[in-house]
Design a protein around this motif. Structure first.
Motif, PDB file in Angstrom:
ATOM      1  N   LEU A 111       0.869  -1.179   0.000  1.00 51.33           N
ATOM      2  CA  LEU A 111       0.000   0.000   0.000  1.00 51.33           C
ATOM      3  C   LEU A 111       0.902   1.224   0.000  1.00 51.33           C
ATOM      4  O   LEU A 111       1.730   1.391   0.893  1.00 51.33           O
ATOM      5  N   HIS A 112       0.759   2.064  -1.026  1.00 52.33           N
ATOM      6  CA  HIS A 112       1.623   3.238  -1.188  1.00 52.33           C
ATOM      7  C   HIS A 112       0.770   4.502  -1.120  1.00 52.33           C
ATOM      8  O   HIS A 112      -0.039   4.762  -2.003  1.00 52.33           O
ATOM      9  N   LEU A 113       0.955   5.283  -0.048  1.00 55.91           N
ATOM     10  CA  LEU A 113       0.310   6.591   0.082  1.00 55.91           C
ATOM     11  C   LEU A 113       1.295   7.661  -0.351  1.00 55.91           C
ATOM     12  O   LEU A 113       2.437   7.694   0.134  1.00 55.91           O
ATOM     13  N   ASP A 114       0.870   8.523  -1.247  1.00 56.41           N
ATOM     14  CA  ASP A 114       1.769   9.550  -1.757  1.00 56.41           C
ATOM     15  C   ASP A 114       1.057  10.890  -1.794  1.00 56.41           C
ATOM     16  O   ASP A 114      -0.083  10.985  -2.251  1.00 56.41           O
ATOM     17  N   GLY A 115       1.743  11.921  -1.318  1.00 67.56           N
ATOM     18  CA  GLY A 115       1.165  13.258  -1.332  1.00 67.56           C
ATOM     19  C   GLY A 115       1.203  13.927  -2.680  1.00 67.56           C
ATOM     20  O   GLY A 115       0.611  15.002  -2.859  1.00 67.56           O
ATOM     21  N   ASP A 116       1.880  13.328  -3.645  1.00 65.76           N
ATOM     22  CA  ASP A 116       2.009  13.909  -4.980  1.00 65.76           C
ATOM     23  C   ASP A 116       1.485  12.913  -6.018  1.00 65.76           C
ATOM     24  O   ASP A 116       2.056  11.828  -6.182  1.00 65.76           O
ATOM     25  N   PRO A 117       0.404  13.246  -6.731  1.00 65.22           N
ATOM     26  CA  PRO A 117      -0.157  12.294  -7.705  1.00 65.22           C
ATOM     27  C   PRO A 117       0.783  11.987  -8.859  1.00 65.22           C
ATOM     28  O   PRO A 117       0.780  10.873  -9.394  1.00 65.22           O
ATOM     29  N   ASN A 118       1.621  12.960  -9.246  1.00 66.44           N
ATOM     30  CA  ASN A 118       2.579  12.718 -10.331  1.00 66.44           C
ATOM     31  C   ASN A 118       3.644  11.708  -9.909  1.00 66.44           C
ATOM     32  O   ASN A 118       4.019  10.811 -10.666  1.00 66.44           O
ATOM     33  N   ASP A 143      -3.599  14.856   5.580  1.00 68.29           N
ATOM     34  CA  ASP A 143      -4.751  13.963   5.731  1.00 68.29           C
ATOM     35  C   ASP A 143      -4.356  12.521   6.048  1.00 68.29           C
ATOM     36  O   ASP A 143      -5.206  11.710   6.430  1.00 68.29           O
ATOM     37  N   MET A 144      -3.081  12.199   5.896  1.00 66.17           N
ATOM     38  CA  MET A 144      -2.653  10.806   6.039  1.00 66.17           C
ATOM     39  C   MET A 144      -2.947  10.193   7.406  1.00 66.17           C
ATOM     40  O   MET A 144      -3.393   9.038   7.484  1.00 66.17           O
ATOM     41  N   PRO A 145      -2.711  10.915   8.525  1.00 69.71           N
ATOM     42  CA  PRO A 145      -2.975  10.276   9.826  1.00 69.71           C
ATOM     43  C   PRO A 145      -4.416   9.815   9.998  1.00 69.71           C
ATOM     44  O   PRO A 145      -4.665   8.770  10.625  1.00 69.71           O
ATOM     45  N   VAL A 161       3.999   2.216   2.382  1.00 71.58           N
ATOM     46  CA  VAL A 161       4.847   3.353   2.018  1.00 71.58           C
ATOM     47  C   VAL A 161       4.077   4.640   2.311  1.00 71.58           C
ATOM     48  O   VAL A 161       2.948   4.814   1.857  1.00 71.58           O
ATOM     49  N   ILE A 162       4.707   5.521   3.085  1.00 68.19           N
ATOM     50  CA  ILE A 162       4.103   6.803   3.460  1.00 68.19           C
ATOM     51  C   ILE A 162       5.069   7.887   3.010  1.00 68.19           C
ATOM     52  O   ILE A 162       6.117   8.091   3.619  1.00 68.19           O
ATOM     53  N   THR A 163       4.733   8.575   1.927  1.00 72.37           N
ATOM     54  CA  THR A 163       5.686   9.545   1.399  1.00 72.37           C
ATOM     55  C   THR A 163       4.964  10.673   0.674  1.00 72.37           C
ATOM     56  O   THR A 163       3.748  10.700   0.585  1.00 72.37           O
ATOM     57  N   GLY A 164       5.730  11.603   0.190  1.00 74.22           N
ATOM     58  CA  GLY A 164       5.181  12.780  -0.481  1.00 74.22           C
ATOM     59  C   GLY A 164       6.275  13.821  -0.620  1.00 74.22           C
ATOM     60  O   GLY A 164       7.325  13.560  -1.215  1.00 74.22           O
ATOM     61  N   HIS A 165       6.056  14.988  -0.011  1.00 77.35           N
ATOM     62  CA  HIS A 165       7.057  16.054  -0.035  1.00 77.35           C
ATOM     63  C   HIS A 165       7.344  16.499   1.390  1.00 77.35           C
ATOM     64  O   HIS A 165       6.493  16.418   2.265  1.00 77.35           O
ATOM     65  N   ASP A 166       8.560  16.991   1.592  1.00 76.09           N
ATOM     66  CA  ASP A 166       8.946  17.500   2.901  1.00 76.09           C
ATOM     67  C   ASP A 166      10.111  18.469   2.708  1.00 76.09           C
ATOM     68  O   ASP A 166      10.696  18.550   1.613  1.00 76.09           O
ATOM     69  N   SER A 167      10.457  19.180   3.762  1.00 76.78           N
ATOM     70  CA  SER A 167      11.636  20.044   3.744  1.00 76.78           C
ATOM     71  C   SER A 167      11.916  20.534   5.154  1.00 76.78           C
ATOM     72  O   SER A 167      11.010  20.615   5.986  1.00 76.78           O
ATOM     73  N   ILE A 206       7.195  -0.748   7.210  1.00 79.18           N
ATOM     74  CA  ILE A 206       6.843   0.636   6.872  1.00 79.18           C
ATOM     75  C   ILE A 206       8.061   1.407   6.374  1.00 79.18           C
ATOM     76  O   ILE A 206       9.114   1.409   7.023  1.00 79.18           O
ATOM     77  N   PHE A 207       7.897   2.047   5.217  1.00 80.59           N
ATOM     78  CA  PHE A 207       8.828   3.092   4.783  1.00 80.59           C
ATOM     79  C   PHE A 207       8.100   4.420   4.929  1.00 80.59           C
ATOM     80  O   PHE A 207       6.957   4.563   4.471  1.00 80.59           O
ATOM     81  N   ALA A 208       8.762   5.412   5.530  1.00 75.72           N
ATOM     82  CA  ALA A 208       8.124   6.717   5.720  1.00 75.72           C
ATOM     83  C   ALA A 208       9.124   7.841   5.506  1.00 75.72           C
ATOM     84  O   ALA A 208      10.294   7.729   5.868  1.00 75.72           O
ATOM     85  N   GLY A 209       8.642   8.939   4.913  1.00 75.68           N
ATOM     86  CA  GLY A 209       9.460  10.133   4.784  1.00 75.68           C
ATOM     87  C   GLY A 209       9.619  10.592   3.348  1.00 75.68           C
ATOM     88  O   GLY A 209       9.212   9.919   2.400  1.00 75.68           O
TER      89      GLY A 209
END
Length: 292
Positions: A111-118, A143-145, A161-167, A206-209
């Motif tokens: 299961l892969h959650l991603d904050g960026d659809p691209n 919204d992920m939590p 997998v819990i990922t997207g963008h960060d800084s 779990i992979f996260a970040g």
């Protein structure tokens, strides 16, 4: 032609080292400011219009070719690893090639959650190329939590997998302060909620970040692998390579962390983790269903 939504830009203050896509335009301190997503790295940033340079198609193609070359090299090395794992499974399943057993594999559910659809689409394309079945969900980091619990109940993944963008922003605090990060706190909360559902580290991997994420916090709350130990940017596809290595390793075998990281595009500066077992299970005999 001015900067607008979906424009591809670089930042003068960083010598246009990375390509960004403009995803929003806001007014910040009386200045027009662009919210930026990295085109190849999981980085979110903002920059005033005067710091932006429009990247023309020729320059964009040149930079993209360089990244695609790196991706191709990484995939080739990874494919060699997968081939070795497959040969090892075949050797073990056939008692050292002494028995003519027909066997089958049951890989883990991803299961892969991603904050960026691209980025999610790019990752799914790579999963399919590698041969891994995945459930991909676009979900904004904030919204992920709240979403993760029902999603785990629905898909019952072996790998999450819990990922997207960060800084990380130095102006907001020290590197130890999770509030100095754009989305790390949401990734942490999501891992916490996932571990409420499945506490055991080998029952749900779990992979996260994302880029520059607060690595230590993510590992502490229950991630097996996370980014980013040295707060560097990670490539959009790095989570897929980690998942694939886990997927093609037997559940009887521990995974050496370095073996997971060495063929990613970012390596140990941007990715880390703890010893974890694989999820692949082998069965026999394999009997295809015959049509009557």
């Amino acid at each position: 032609m001015g900067v607008k939504i979906n424009s591809i830009v670089g930042r003068k203050s960083y010598q246009c080292d990375l390509l960004f896509r403009v995803i929003d335009i806001i007014n910040k301190d009386g200045k027009e400011t662009a919210i930026l997503y990295g085109e190849d790295y999981r980085l979110i940033a903002d920059a005033p219009f005067e710091d932006l340079v429009m990247i023309d198609s020729e320059e964009r193609s040149k930079i993209s070719r360089e990244f695609r070359s790196l991706e191709a090299q990484s995939f080739e090395l990874f494919q060699q690893d997968i081939d070795l794992l497959r040969h090892r499974h075949e050797y073990n399943a056939t008692n050292g090639y002494n028995q003519d057993f027909s066997y089958f594999h049951i890989p883990g559910r991803v299961l892969h959650l991603d904050g960026d659809p691209n980025y999610l689409k790019k990752c799914i394309d790579l999963y399919e190329k590698i041969g891994i079945k995945v459930y991909g969900i676009h979900c904004y980091e904030k919204d992920m939590p709240n979403q993760i619990g029902p999603l785990i109940d629905k898909y019952r993944p072996d790998i999450l997998v819990i990922t997207g963008h960060d800084s990380y922003s130095k102006s907001k605090g020290k590197k130890a302060d999770i509030n100095a990060y754009r989305h790390s706190k949401y990734f942490v909360k999501t891992v916490i909620e996932a571990r409420k559902k499945v506490p055991h580290l080998d029952q749900l991997i779990i992979f996260a970040g994302a880029c520059q994420s607060h690595f230590e916090s993510l590992i502490q709350v229950g991630a097996n692998f996370a980014s980013s130990p040295l707060r560097v940017n990670i490539h959009a596809l790095d989570p897929v390579y980690i998942v694939a290595k886990i997927s093609y390793t037997s559940f009887m075998e521990p995974i050496n962390v370095w073996d997971v990281l060495r063929n990613t595009l970012t390596g140990e500066k941007g990715l880390g983790g703890i010893e974890t077992k694989g999820v692949l299970r082998t069965g026999m005999p394999y009997k295809p269903v015959m049509e009557e």
